[in-house]
Scaffold this active site. Structure first.
Site, PDB file in Angstrom:
ATOM      1  N   SER A 277      -2.944  46.839   2.768  1.00 12.70           N
ATOM      2  CA  SER A 277      -3.434  47.679   3.816  1.00 12.70           C
ATOM      3  C   SER A 277      -2.413  48.678   4.537  1.00 12.70           C
ATOM      4  CB  SER A 277      -4.177  46.827   4.670  1.00 12.70           C
ATOM      5  OG  SER A 277      -4.867  47.353   5.955  1.00 12.70           O
ATOM      6  N   GLY A 278      -3.148  49.798   4.965  1.00 13.39           N
ATOM      7  CA  GLY A 278      -2.427  50.477   5.913  1.00 13.39           C
ATOM      8  C   GLY A 278      -2.542  50.004   7.547  1.00 13.39           C
ATOM      9  N   ASP A 279      -2.943  49.084   7.463  1.00 12.51           N
ATOM     10  CA  ASP A 279      -3.057  48.286   9.080  1.00 12.51           C
ATOM     11  C   ASP A 279      -2.980  46.729   8.800  1.00 12.51           C
ATOM     12  OD1 ASP A 279      -3.423  47.997  11.888  1.00 12.51           O
ATOM     13  OD2 ASP A 279      -4.378  49.817  11.975  1.00 12.51           O
ATOM     14  N   ASP A 280      -3.452  46.104   9.766  1.00 14.63           N
ATOM     15  CA  ASP A 280      -3.626  44.591   9.794  1.00 14.63           C
ATOM     16  C   ASP A 280      -4.413  43.849   8.707  1.00 14.63           C
ATOM     17  OD1 ASP A 280      -2.006  44.475  12.224  1.00 14.63           O
ATOM     18  OD2 ASP A 280      -3.876  44.794  13.317  1.00 14.63           O
ATOM     19  N   SER A 311       1.520  44.856   4.095  1.00 13.58           N
ATOM     20  CA  SER A 311       1.105  45.967   5.038  1.00 13.58           C
ATOM     21  C   SER A 311       2.560  46.233   5.702  1.00 13.58           C
ATOM     22  CB  SER A 311       0.114  45.410   6.019  1.00 13.58           C
ATOM     23  OG  SER A 311      -0.075  46.345   6.923  1.00 13.58           O
TER      24      SER A 311
END
Length: 484
Positions: A277-280, A311
């Site tokens: 992911s690019g976030d949590d 991530s």
């Protein structure tokens, strides 16, 4: 109520309601059922179209059986990757909705690339099933995305003020809905949305891939989700939710492509999921500042098990930052993270109000991390200037145990709020191997209090060390949650 996963067995039966389409009847074999959705080889008139069915057999785990079925091709679906299937999906769902009180229905998406705009699930007792070679392609034509009101617990969109684009698969006030497959794919084709976000060109908040509101008895399982415009799975104001066997991937540089975000939900199980992911990877939420406080619906009784996360810029499990309705009784175990910014992160700020309490994490294996533990009391983005500066969050009874980490830049960064410390932190049986370029100070602690036992490297003084004979109070609860 304990949910039982059953296999289903379907056989063809005569059409009902004068509509010449194959339906199905469930045969129960003990507790375990075998689903063989049999679509007979025939030529039938469906909505004025000649449709030739092929015979497919598949099986899957589900919370409930269905009495009726239809294939997307029965409603004019074309899986060539270029023809829009928005109308086919909505026609199929609208037709199958009439059977919600007659044993429910299943919509089968066969092999192919099915380009479509967003569509709404409108029926209780409904299953959407994707064949392993089926790919749903989210339309990049913004006119195919309805703009809807912001969530009441947020007061505005996350990207911009005002409204937001409806999610790719959306539903509200539903009971007993299953979105599943044998690892069929949902492709959000998110790159144009990411570009607009970076350039500040968004008029409304980006859509999520799957969002169900005010719903109960939800299963999302055995799917691959890729390239979401923003968050991937967002159950909201819902209860009895299972997310299991889901693979979620997006470029690690993509903005806000959170994996699974339970938001003001009760009794949720997230299990056996792999997220890049690019976030949590998992972000637990419950509303934003004064809007979340007013809405007052916490996320509670959440169980996360066998999660694997990558991530580099975000957390494996994040609690907040929108947590103004409260977060409580979260349990996580058997967690693996690689090349991820932090293991567990609590994000809150002055103005949030609410609470994060009774958090239990055990059995984490971490490799190449910036932080193992991170608590932030100054995560200060606000929806507007109307938040209450006296609304202080409570963070208490936070328990971590049985954790092994290697190649770590900093063991812990624990920053409470002056005058509002984070309390009841317990860390036990933790071994952290620092990286060659590690910070000289492995722990940075301010405005927190708690205890530690058997932790390497030695924690900060605010985590009072207990002797070897000490039996830590950060034991994982022994009683099961209902969803487990």
């Amino acid at each position: 109520m304990k949910r039982t996963y059953n296999y289903l067995s379907l056989k063809s039966q005569k059409p009902k309601m004068g509509f010449k389409q194959s339906h199905t009847r469930i045969q129960v074999i003990n507790i375990v059922f075998v689903l063989a959705a049999v679509i007979l080889t025939s030529s039938r008139d469906v909505n004025g179209r000649k449709v030739h069915h092929r015979e497919y057999y598949f099986e899957y785990s589900s919370i409930n059986c269905r009495e009726h079925s239809g294939s997307l091709t029965d409603f004019g679906g074309v899986g060539d990757g270029t023809t829009s299937n928005t109308k086919a999906f909505q026609d199929a769902i609208n037709y199958l909705s009439q059977f919600e009180s007659e044993g429910g229905s299943i919509l089968y998406v066969p092999p192919g690339k099915w380009l479509t705009g967003s569509f709404n699930i409108t029926s209780d007792h409904f299953t959407l099933f994707l064949h392993q070679d089926a790919v749903l392609l989210a339309s990049q034509d913004e006119s195919e995305w309805t703009v809807i009101e912001p969530l009441p617990s947020y007061g505005r969109g996350r990207d911009t003020e005002g409204g937001r684009y409806i999610s790719f698969i959306f539903g509200t006030n539903l009971t007993d809905v299953v979105i599943t497959g044998d690892n069929g794919t949902i492709d959000g084709q998110g790159e144009p949305w990411w570009d607009k976000f970076h350039k500040g060109e968004l008029q409304y908040t980006r859509p999520y891939l799957i969002e169900l509101l005010y719903s109960d008895n939800i299963q999302i399982s055995n799917l691959t989700l890729v390239n979401s415009p923003s968050w991937n799975i967002h159950p909201t104001y819902s209860s009895n939710v299972i997310v299991q066997g889901v693979t979620i991937t997006a470029p690690v540089t993509s903005p806000n492509t959170d994996g699974i975000n339970p938001d003001s939900c009760t009794n949720v199980r997230i299990q056996d999921c792999y997220i890049v992911s690019g976030d949590d990877c998992v972000a637990v939420k419950s509303g934003w500042d004064e809007y979340g406080i007013a809405f007052g619906m916490p996320t509670k009784q959440l169980f996360i098990k066998r999660l694997t996360c990558i991530s580099p810029s975000s957390a494996t499990i994040a609690l907040g930052s929108e947590m103004s309705g409260g977060i409580e009784d979260v349990r996580a175990e058997d967690i693996v993270a690689i090349n991820t910014e932090s293991g567990v992160r609590i994000k809150t700020a002055v103005g949030r109000g609410g609470y994060v309490k009774d958090i239990y994490v055990k059995g984490m294996t971490l490799k190449t991390m910036k932080y193992v533990f991170w608590m932030t009391g100054n995560y200060g983005s606000h929806p507007d200037n109307n938040y209450d500066p006296n609304a202080l969050p409570a963070v208490e009874n936070i328990n971590y145990r049985d954790i092994v980490a290697e190649n770590v830049t900093m063991a812990g960064r624990l920053e409470g709020i002056p005058g509002d410390p984070f309390t009841g932190i317990c860390i036990s049986n933790v071994t952290i191997e620092l990286a060659q370029n590690a910070k000289k100070l492995p722990w940075n602690c301010t405005d927190i209090s708690g205890i530690s036992s058997g932790v390497t490297p030695q924690p900060c003084d605010l985590l009072t060390q207990q002797g070897e004979e000490y039996s830590p109070s950060c034991d994982f609860p022994t009683e099961h949650l209902l969803i487990d």
